[in-house]
Motif scaffolding. Structure first.
Motif, PDB file in Angstrom:
ATOM      1  N   UNK A 135     -35.448  26.421 -50.124  1.00  0.00           N
ATOM      2  CA  UNK A 135     -35.264  26.113 -51.493  1.00  0.00           C
ATOM      3  C   UNK A 135     -34.047  26.172 -52.313  1.00  0.00           C
ATOM      4  N   UNK A 136     -33.207  25.826 -50.882  1.00  0.00           N
ATOM      5  CA  UNK A 136     -30.832  26.428 -51.232  1.00  0.00           C
ATOM      6  C   UNK A 136     -31.134  25.737 -52.269  1.00  0.00           C
ATOM      7  N   UNK A 137     -30.176  26.519 -53.011  1.00  0.00           N
ATOM      8  CA  UNK A 137     -29.897  25.965 -54.267  1.00  0.00           C
ATOM      9  C   UNK A 137     -28.056  25.875 -54.461  1.00  0.00           C
ATOM     10  N   UNK A 138     -27.349  24.887 -54.140  1.00  0.00           N
ATOM     11  CA  UNK A 138     -26.373  23.981 -54.571  1.00  0.00           C
ATOM     12  C   UNK A 138     -25.907  23.618 -53.318  1.00  0.00           C
ATOM     13  N   UNK A 139     -26.876  23.164 -52.152  1.00  0.00           N
ATOM     14  CA  UNK A 139     -25.854  22.326 -51.077  1.00  0.00           C
ATOM     15  C   UNK A 139     -25.433  21.173 -51.446  1.00  0.00           C
ATOM     16  N   UNK A 140     -25.440  20.280 -52.600  1.00  0.00           N
ATOM     17  CA  UNK A 140     -25.213  19.306 -52.636  1.00  0.00           C
ATOM     18  C   UNK A 140     -23.320  19.261 -52.764  1.00  0.00           C
ATOM     19  N   UNK A 141     -23.015  20.651 -53.346  1.00  0.00           N
ATOM     20  CA  UNK A 141     -21.371  21.431 -53.033  1.00  0.00           C
ATOM     21  C   UNK A 141     -21.647  21.756 -52.163  1.00  0.00           C
ATOM     22  N   UNK A 142     -21.402  21.611 -50.877  1.00  0.00           N
ATOM     23  CA  UNK A 142     -21.749  22.041 -49.109  1.00  0.00           C
ATOM     24  C   UNK A 142     -21.361  20.835 -48.397  1.00  0.00           C
ATOM     25  N   UNK A 143     -21.407  19.420 -48.738  1.00  0.00           N
ATOM     26  CA  UNK A 143     -22.178  19.056 -48.054  1.00  0.00           C
ATOM     27  C   UNK A 143     -20.606  18.500 -46.993  1.00  0.00           C
ATOM     28  N   UNK A 144     -19.824  18.473 -47.765  1.00  0.00           N
ATOM     29  CA  UNK A 144     -18.247  18.104 -46.685  1.00  0.00           C
ATOM     30  C   UNK A 144     -18.874  18.542 -45.676  1.00  0.00           C
ATOM     31  N   UNK A 154     -33.343  32.328 -48.288  1.00  0.00           N
ATOM     32  CA  UNK A 154     -34.418  32.303 -49.464  1.00  0.00           C
ATOM     33  C   UNK A 154     -33.198  31.639 -50.306  1.00  0.00           C
ATOM     34  N   UNK A 155     -33.557  30.811 -51.388  1.00  0.00           N
ATOM     35  CA  UNK A 155     -32.984  30.823 -52.441  1.00  0.00           C
ATOM     36  C   UNK A 155     -31.715  30.717 -52.598  1.00  0.00           C
ATOM     37  N   UNK A 156     -30.517  31.854 -52.979  1.00  0.00           N
ATOM     38  CA  UNK A 156     -29.343  31.900 -52.925  1.00  0.00           C
ATOM     39  C   UNK A 156     -29.479  32.248 -51.195  1.00  0.00           C
ATOM     40  N   UNK A 157     -29.554  33.017 -50.339  1.00  0.00           N
ATOM     41  CA  UNK A 157     -30.092  33.088 -48.939  1.00  0.00           C
ATOM     42  C   UNK A 157     -30.186  31.583 -48.604  1.00  0.00           C
ATOM     43  N   UNK A 158     -30.937  30.473 -49.067  1.00  0.00           N
ATOM     44  CA  UNK A 158     -30.633  29.418 -48.296  1.00  0.00           C
ATOM     45  C   UNK A 158     -30.182  28.366 -48.320  1.00  0.00           C
ATOM     46  N   UNK A 159     -29.402  28.826 -49.598  1.00  0.00           N
ATOM     47  CA  UNK A 159     -27.550  28.294 -49.537  1.00  0.00           C
ATOM     48  C   UNK A 159     -26.203  29.100 -48.465  1.00  0.00           C
ATOM     49  N   UNK A 160     -26.712  30.320 -48.439  1.00  0.00           N
ATOM     50  CA  UNK A 160     -26.278  30.639 -47.391  1.00  0.00           C
ATOM     51  C   UNK A 160     -26.453  30.575 -45.990  1.00  0.00           C
ATOM     52  N   UNK A 161     -28.115  30.108 -45.852  1.00  0.00           N
ATOM     53  CA  UNK A 161     -28.247  29.537 -44.225  1.00  0.00           C
ATOM     54  C   UNK A 161     -27.422  28.373 -43.763  1.00  0.00           C
ATOM     55  N   UNK A 162     -27.093  27.725 -44.921  1.00  0.00           N
ATOM     56  CA  UNK A 162     -26.639  25.960 -44.534  1.00  0.00           C
ATOM     57  C   UNK A 162     -25.287  26.122 -44.299  1.00  0.00           C
ATOM     58  N   UNK A 163     -24.509  27.562 -45.106  1.00  0.00           N
ATOM     59  CA  UNK A 163     -23.321  27.984 -44.821  1.00  0.00           C
ATOM     60  C   UNK A 163     -23.115  28.594 -43.357  1.00  0.00           C
ATOM     61  N   UNK A 164     -23.638  29.389 -43.076  1.00  0.00           N
ATOM     62  CA  UNK A 164     -24.212  29.709 -41.586  1.00  0.00           C
ATOM     63  C   UNK A 164     -24.523  28.970 -40.743  1.00  0.00           C
ATOM     64  N   UNK A 165     -25.528  27.788 -41.079  1.00  0.00           N
ATOM     65  CA  UNK A 165     -25.239  26.458 -40.408  1.00  0.00           C
ATOM     66  C   UNK A 165     -24.315  25.850 -39.567  1.00  0.00           C
ATOM     67  N   UNK A 166     -22.872  25.722 -40.404  1.00  0.00           N
ATOM     68  CA  UNK A 166     -21.369  25.045 -40.375  1.00  0.00           C
ATOM     69  C   UNK A 166     -20.198  25.886 -40.068  1.00  0.00           C
ATOM     70  N   UNK A 167     -21.368  27.590 -40.744  1.00  0.00           N
ATOM     71  CA  UNK A 167     -19.624  28.144 -40.127  1.00  0.00           C
ATOM     72  C   UNK A 167     -19.456  29.320 -38.792  1.00  0.00           C
ATOM     73  N   UNK A 168     -20.924  29.716 -38.174  1.00  0.00           N
ATOM     74  CA  UNK A 168     -21.234  30.281 -37.670  1.00  0.00           C
ATOM     75  C   UNK A 168     -22.045  29.420 -36.227  1.00  0.00           C
ATOM     76  N   UNK A 169     -22.038  30.278 -35.168  1.00  0.00           N
ATOM     77  CA  UNK A 169     -22.654  29.922 -34.041  1.00  0.00           C
ATOM     78  C   UNK A 169     -24.022  30.287 -33.722  1.00  0.00           C
TER      79      UNK A 169
END
Length: 232
Positions: free
Chosen positions: A144-153, A121-136
């Protein structure tokens, strides 16, 4: 049943605490609950408890432990909200995701769950996106993930299902960022986006004035179906 557990870092040189809520019987799977900027507070613990009521082992790691262990803040108190923003500014998100990865490892090695998801949630929503990309993580949800536009790569690295809940009037995620999220993710076969018209950041919080009951229930029902489908 709930308890506080200790989790070793990936490097094995330290450890951090986590709130753990256990179901009455054998867990269906495990779900990591990723905190907002307010720490593992009453709302995050309630998220864990609700997941345990649904049959999941739910664990919320204290991701701010390197800055200050045991942070619990109330977003409805202005001074605490400002303190939370300060903590977010000091927080190393890459290390945070590694601590989430360490939590996944701990669950697999010590708690007997093969299937593990995450919800943030919130910051955790952004970390969730990073978790999906970087972990199994087997299935991941971000509110309500923040700043995902900077992670789309990193989207090309997402190989397991990810769901994002996006309130269209989010004061921390302006319309142009939401547009970039849709442009970058709508065509991804593992990613599902849900928009919530006219709603603001924090609409699914468990407690406090930010909550919108109808939208929170809709988003949570979608999350429950998503986890039931992808975690078994």
């Amino acid at each position: 049943m709930s308890e506080t557990i200790s989790i070793s870092t990936l490097e094995g040189d330290s450890s951090f605490s986590a709130y753990c809520a256990k179901p009455a019987g054998e867990p269906r799977a495990a779900i990591i609950v990723i905190q907002e900027i307010f720490g593992v507070n009453a709302g995050i613990r309630r998220k864990c408890d609700r997941l345990a009521e649904d049959g999941y082992l739910a664990i919320a790691p204290d991701l701010f432990w390197r800055i200050e262990p045991g942070v619990e803040l109330d977003p409805d108190i202005e001074a605490e909200f400002k303190r939370a923003l300060d903590l977010m500014g000091k927080f190393n998100q890459d290390q945070g995701v590694r601590d989430i990865e360490a939590t996944i490892k701990h669950i697999r090695e010590h708690m007997g769950c093969a299937k593990i998801g995450a919800v943030g949630y919130c910051l955790g929503g952004r970390l969730a996106f990073m978790t999906a990309a970087r972990t199994d993580s087997d299935a991941t949800v971000g509110y309500y993930a923040v700043g995902v536009d900077n992670l789309l790569r990193e989207a090309r690295a997402i190989s397991n299902p990810l769901m994002l809940h996006i309130p269209t009037k989010d004061g921390f995620v302006p319309p142009e960022v939401q547009e970039k999220m849709h442009e970058g993710l709508d065509g991804h076969d593992k990613v599902t986006l849900h928009d919530y018209e006219g709603l603001d950041h924090g609409f699914a919080t468990e407690f406090g004035k930010r909550r919108n009951e109808e939208a929170a229930n809709l988003a949570d029902s979608r999350t429950a179906e998503f986890f039931a489908r992808n975690l078994g």
